[in-house]
Design a protein around this motif. Structure first.
Motif, PDB file in Angstrom:
ATOM      1  N   ALA A 120       0.831  -1.195   0.000  1.00 22.27           N
ATOM      2  CA  ALA A 120       0.000   0.000   0.000  1.00 22.27           C
ATOM      3  C   ALA A 120       0.871   1.253   0.000  1.00 22.27           C
ATOM      4  N   VAL A 121       0.447   2.217  -0.796  1.00 21.65           N
ATOM      5  CA  VAL A 121       1.085   3.534  -0.805  1.00 21.65           C
ATOM      6  C   VAL A 121       0.135   4.475  -0.069  1.00 21.65           C
ATOM      7  N   ALA A 122       0.462   4.778   1.170  1.00 23.25           N
ATOM      8  CA  ALA A 122      -0.419   5.590   2.002  1.00 23.25           C
ATOM      9  C   ALA A 122       0.426   6.495   2.885  1.00 23.25           C
ATOM     10  N   ARG A 123      -0.207   7.542   3.378  1.00 22.56           N
ATOM     11  CA  ARG A 123       0.490   8.494   4.239  1.00 22.56           C
ATOM     12  C   ARG A 123       0.965   7.833   5.517  1.00 22.56           C
ATOM     13  N   ALA A 124       2.143   8.244   5.964  1.00 19.94           N
ATOM     14  CA  ALA A 124       2.663   7.742   7.233  1.00 19.94           C
ATOM     15  C   ALA A 124       1.905   8.405   8.379  1.00 19.94           C
ATOM     16  N   THR A 125       1.456   7.609   9.337  1.00 18.60           N
ATOM     17  CA  THR A 125       0.695   8.133  10.471  1.00 18.60           C
ATOM     18  C   THR A 125       0.770   7.153  11.622  1.00 18.60           C
TER      19      THR A 125
ATOM     20  N   SER B 257      -6.260  19.396  16.172  1.00 20.96           N
ATOM     21  CA  SER B 257      -5.179  19.873  15.318  1.00 20.96           C
ATOM     22  C   SER B 257      -4.393  18.705  14.727  1.00 20.96           C
ATOM     23  N   MET B 258      -4.193  17.656  15.522  1.00 26.06           N
ATOM     24  CA  MET B 258      -3.490  16.474  15.020  1.00 26.06           C
ATOM     25  C   MET B 258      -4.265  15.821  13.877  1.00 26.06           C
ATOM     26  N   LEU B 259      -5.585  15.728  14.013  1.00 27.47           N
ATOM     27  CA  LEU B 259      -6.395  15.139  12.941  1.00 27.47           C
ATOM     28  C   LEU B 259      -6.311  15.970  11.669  1.00 27.47           C
ATOM     29  N   TRP B 260      -6.257  17.303  11.821  1.00 33.19           N
ATOM     30  CA  TRP B 260      -6.098  18.159  10.641  1.00 33.19           C
ATOM     31  C   TRP B 260      -4.705  18.007  10.042  1.00 33.19           C
ATOM     32  N   ALA B 261      -3.693  17.842  10.887  1.00 30.76           N
ATOM     33  CA  ALA B 261      -2.343  17.610  10.378  1.00 30.76           C
ATOM     34  C   ALA B 261      -2.295  16.322   9.569  1.00 30.76           C
ATOM     35  N   ASN B 262      -3.059  15.323  10.004  1.00 32.32           N
ATOM     36  CA  ASN B 262      -3.127  14.074   9.242  1.00 32.32           C
ATOM     37  C   ASN B 262      -3.639  14.296   7.834  1.00 32.32           C
ATOM     38  N   ARG B 263      -4.539  15.255   7.688  1.00 28.32           N
ATOM     39  CA  ARG B 263      -5.101  15.518   6.366  1.00 28.32           C
ATOM     40  C   ARG B 263      -4.247  16.477   5.530  1.00 28.32           C
ATOM     41  N   LEU B 264      -3.549  17.422   6.172  1.00 30.13           N
ATOM     42  CA  LEU B 264      -2.931  18.520   5.433  1.00 30.13           C
ATOM     43  C   LEU B 264      -1.425  18.382   5.220  1.00 30.13           C
ATOM     44  N   LEU B 265      -0.725  17.662   6.098  1.00 24.77           N
ATOM     45  CA  LEU B 265       0.718  17.537   5.906  1.00 24.77           C
ATOM     46  C   LEU B 265       1.015  16.783   4.608  1.00 24.77           C
TER      47      LEU B 265
ATOM     48  N   ALA C   8       9.539  12.170   8.264  1.00 27.71           N
ATOM     49  CA  ALA C   8       9.062  12.065   9.651  1.00 27.71           C
ATOM     50  C   ALA C   8       7.632  12.580   9.780  1.00 27.71           C
ATOM     51  N   ARG C   9       6.805  12.264   8.818  1.00 28.41           N
ATOM     52  CA  ARG C   9       5.450  12.798   8.783  1.00 28.41           C
ATOM     53  C   ARG C   9       4.625  12.358   9.994  1.00 28.41           C
ATOM     54  N   ALA C  10       4.710  11.072  10.336  1.00 27.95           N
ATOM     55  CA  ALA C  10       3.927  10.557  11.466  1.00 27.95           C
ATOM     56  C   ALA C  10       4.307  11.266  12.756  1.00 27.95           C
ATOM     57  N   GLU C  11       5.610  11.523  12.941  1.00 29.85           N
ATOM     58  CA  GLU C  11       6.049  12.212  14.151  1.00 29.85           C
ATOM     59  C   GLU C  11       5.544  13.652  14.179  1.00 29.85           C
ATOM     60  N   TRP C  12       5.486  14.301  12.999  1.00 23.87           N
ATOM     61  CA  TRP C  12       5.037  15.691  12.965  1.00 23.87           C
ATOM     62  C   TRP C  12       3.537  15.809  13.194  1.00 23.87           C
ATOM     63  N   GLU C  13       2.789  14.770  12.873  1.00 24.03           N
ATOM     64  CA  GLU C  13       1.379  14.771  13.271  1.00 24.03           C
ATOM     65  C   GLU C  13       1.260  14.885  14.787  1.00 24.03           C
ATOM     66  N   VAL C  14       2.059  14.088  15.477  1.00 22.56           N
ATOM     67  CA  VAL C  14       2.030  14.113  16.941  1.00 22.56           C
ATOM     68  C   VAL C  14       2.570  15.438  17.464  1.00 22.56           C
ATOM     69  N   HIS C  15       3.666  15.933  16.852  1.00 18.65           N
ATOM     70  CA  HIS C  15       4.210  17.221  17.291  1.00 18.65           C
ATOM     71  C   HIS C  15       3.158  18.322  17.170  1.00 18.65           C
ATOM     72  N   THR C  16       2.315  18.239  16.129  1.00 18.13           N
ATOM     73  CA  THR C  16       1.274  19.256  15.936  1.00 18.13           C
ATOM     74  C   THR C  16       0.330  19.308  17.124  1.00 18.13           C
ATOM     75  N   LEU C  17       0.003  18.147  17.682  1.00 16.85           N
ATOM     76  CA  LEU C  17      -0.866  18.115  18.860  1.00 16.85           C
ATOM     77  C   LEU C  17      -0.263  18.944  19.993  1.00 16.85           C
ATOM     78  N   PHE C  18       1.009  18.719  20.266  1.00 14.32           N
ATOM     79  CA  PHE C  18       1.627  19.393  21.402  1.00 14.32           C
ATOM     80  C   PHE C  18       1.926  20.861  21.101  1.00 14.32           C
ATOM     81  N   ILE C  19       2.175  21.186  19.847  1.00 13.17           N
ATOM     82  CA  ILE C  19       2.358  22.600  19.487  1.00 13.17           C
ATOM     83  C   ILE C  19       1.058  23.364  19.703  1.00 13.17           C
ATOM     84  N   ALA C  20      -0.062  22.783  19.243  1.00 13.64           N
ATOM     85  CA  ALA C  20      -1.368  23.431  19.442  1.00 13.64           C
ATOM     86  C   ALA C  20      -1.708  23.520  20.918  1.00 13.64           C
TER      87      ALA C  20
END
Length: 530
Positions: free
Chosen positions: A120-125, A401-409, A415-427
């Motif tokens: 599968a070719v899918a976004r890292a999360t 914010s993390m759910l939106w990062a999943n859609r927009l990043l 390191a996309r999956a890690e940045w989804e999580v980082h977005t949660l803590f940044i927000a």
């Protein structure tokens, strides 16, 4: 029951709930979300279709591994289901001479096979797995310290529940009482209602949560009976005898045939397949029954000869202690639950989250009334009140914010999956800064309003910019993405409604002590002389 004992329990209830209340709120919220862990894993990869033919996916997994890692030490395949995004693969390469074994997996040793049986070719999360791990491992914290902290918070939760039962002598009558627009009384009614509504669930989920950490919190029984960790592992998780690689090449048996036979022997669908020494004459294939089919999480398994496909070993019936621990963990995780029971778990988890949140708010409401001047509280009170808002309203904003990062990043982002999580803590950090700069009442309104708006807009985004919107999912008769979107809409609407209630609320002005003294003095002057 003496009044003094009940009052002592009231103090115990207050402080046991307050001391680690913020941690409990985070644990309860993420644990509640984790009941839909598998569904979120697929929702957060909208490129992936629903799995309708698990054996087709398994055949594709075997084909991929034979081409990618034919000489690996072992393969691991998580069997797909209609709730999962596909079959997760992991393989362990043959150790090199002088190389120390690594704990944990490397990303280059993992893959995902989609519904069509192809990689599968899918976004890292991190998907729903993030919430599952967070609710007992937290994040950015060493695991051992996080589990000690969560374990201690869970013990405080159990103390708070039991002391709360003792304290509220009219607890069941109070459950049917909800006085609106009454300030402290309304918060107390809401706290009582959410506590009693799912009281058996709260007791069960708290006690079984402690059971999952029992080896860490109370290791003495293990230390007294097992000097060798390997012997403990063998007792808890029996397995067939390990055979060394012979270095004689031999074709691996068709895994779909083996898995079908294992499901017949085990009496339920398979959940996990492990292949030791693939491509060798000493190959072994072990198939575990899926945890979703049993209350006991320590599921049985069958081991086969990897060349002939003959069954050579089946796990024995578990002992009483092992079965009890497995059932307790199964009750806590809820993996055995069907859709209806999973919703009950989820709604009870929501009630538990609201119970903790209302208890934290109630503490500040009660303490404010006892201040010398409620309109000008001291610094310590103001700090706790602001931190309450930052946790109770800021953390949900981080999740949205993390759910939106999943859609927009970008899907190809490093390191996309890690940045989804980082977005949660940044927000969440941004929410804290806003709370520190504004009054608590306005902070509640802003944070809850933004969170509600973000959650409501997500299903709209899915409808137009992904392949898993409500209409596309309806045409495919795929209800999982629809269920997630509808849940987000309900939670978003509830968040906005709460923000509106806070905005409309006008508390009654309570007189300070100085005001009361002046009034008393005036009353004394006006009183008739005797």
């Amino acid at each position: 029951m003496s009044k003094g004992f009940r009052q002592s329990q009231a103090g115990l209830h207050t402080w046991s709930g307050l001391l680690l209340g913020w941690i409990l709120f985070l644990v309860f919220m993420t644990g509640t979300i984790a009941f839909w862990r598998e569904g979120l894993n697929r929702w957060m990869r909208p490129e992936l279709a629903r799995v309708e033919q698990p054996m087709r996916v398994l055949a594709g997994a075997q084909r991929f591994l034979q081409g990618k890692a034919p000489d690996a030490k072992s393969w691991f395949i998580t069997m797909p289901s209609d709730a999962a995004p596909g079959a997760q693969l992991f393989w362990v390469p043959q150790p090199k001479e002088g190389e120390r074994p690594r704990r944990g997996g490397r990303r280059e040793n993992q893959a995902l096979i989609g519904a069509d049986g192809e990689p599968a070719v899918a976004r890292a999360t991190r998907g729903g797995d993030f919430f599952y791990r967070f609710h007992f491992d937290l994040h950015y914290v060493p695991v051992i310290w996080a589990r000690w902290l969560v374990g201690f918070a869970t013990m405080m939760m159990l103390v708070a529940i039991l002391s709360g039962i003792v304290t509220h002598k009219k607890i069941f009558r109070d459950f049917f009482t909800l006085r609106r627009h009454r300030g402290q009384r309304s918060w107390l009614d809401g706290h009582n209602a959410t506590a009693v509504l799912a009281l058996p669930f709260h007791l069960m989920i708290t006690y079984t949560g402690l059971v999952t950490l029992m080896a860490l919190l109370m290791p003495w029984a293990v230390v007294a009976n097992y000097s060798d960790e390997a012997k403990l592992f063998d007792a808890l998780f029996p397995h067939s005898e390990t055979i060394e690689r012979t270095h004689r090449a031999a074709p691996l048996v068709d895994l779909t045939t083996v898995v079908r036979d294992a499901e017949r022997r085990l009496g339920g669908s398979s959940g996990f397949v492990e292949i030791a020494n693939p491509g060798d004459a000493a190959a072994r294939v072990s198939v575990n029954r899926a945890p979703s089919t049993l209350l006991n999480t320590r599921t049985p398994k069958v081991t086969y000869d990897g060349v002939t496909g003959a069954a050579i070993w089946q796990s024995p019936a578990p002992g009483g202690a092992s079965a009890t621990a497995g059932v307790m963990i199964g009750l806590h995780a809820g993996r055995f639950a069907d859709t209806a029971l999973r919703w009950i778990y989820f709604l009870c988890g929501v009630a538990g989250t609201l119970m903790v949140a209302s208890g934290l708010v109630l503490w500040t409401v009660k303490r404010r009334e006892k201040l010398p001047d409620p309109d000008r509280p001291h610094f310590g009170f103001r700090l706790i009140e602001k931190l309450n808002v930052a946790v109770l309203a800021g953390f949900p904003l981080g999740i949205a914010s993390m759910l939106w990062a999943n859609r927009l990043l970008p899907t190809g982002m490093a390191a996309r999956a890690e940045w989804e999580v980082h977005t949660l803590f940044i927000a969440w950090a941004a929410a804290l800064l806003l709370v520190l700069a504004r009054k608590p009442a306005s902070s509640w309104i802003v944070l809850l309003g933004i969170t509600g708006g973000l959650l409501i807009l997500l299903p709209i985004y899915n409808m137009f910019w992904t392949d898993r919107g409500v209409f596309a999912s309806l045409s495919a008769n795929d209800w999982l993405p629809i269920g997630v979107d509808l849940t987000l809409l309900v939670l978003g609407a509830a968040s906005i409604a709460t923000a509106q209630r806070v905005a409309r609320y006008r508390p009654e002005r309570r007189r300070s002590r100085d005001d009361r003294r002046v009034a008393a003095a005036r009353l004394g002057k006006l009183a008739p002389a005797e």
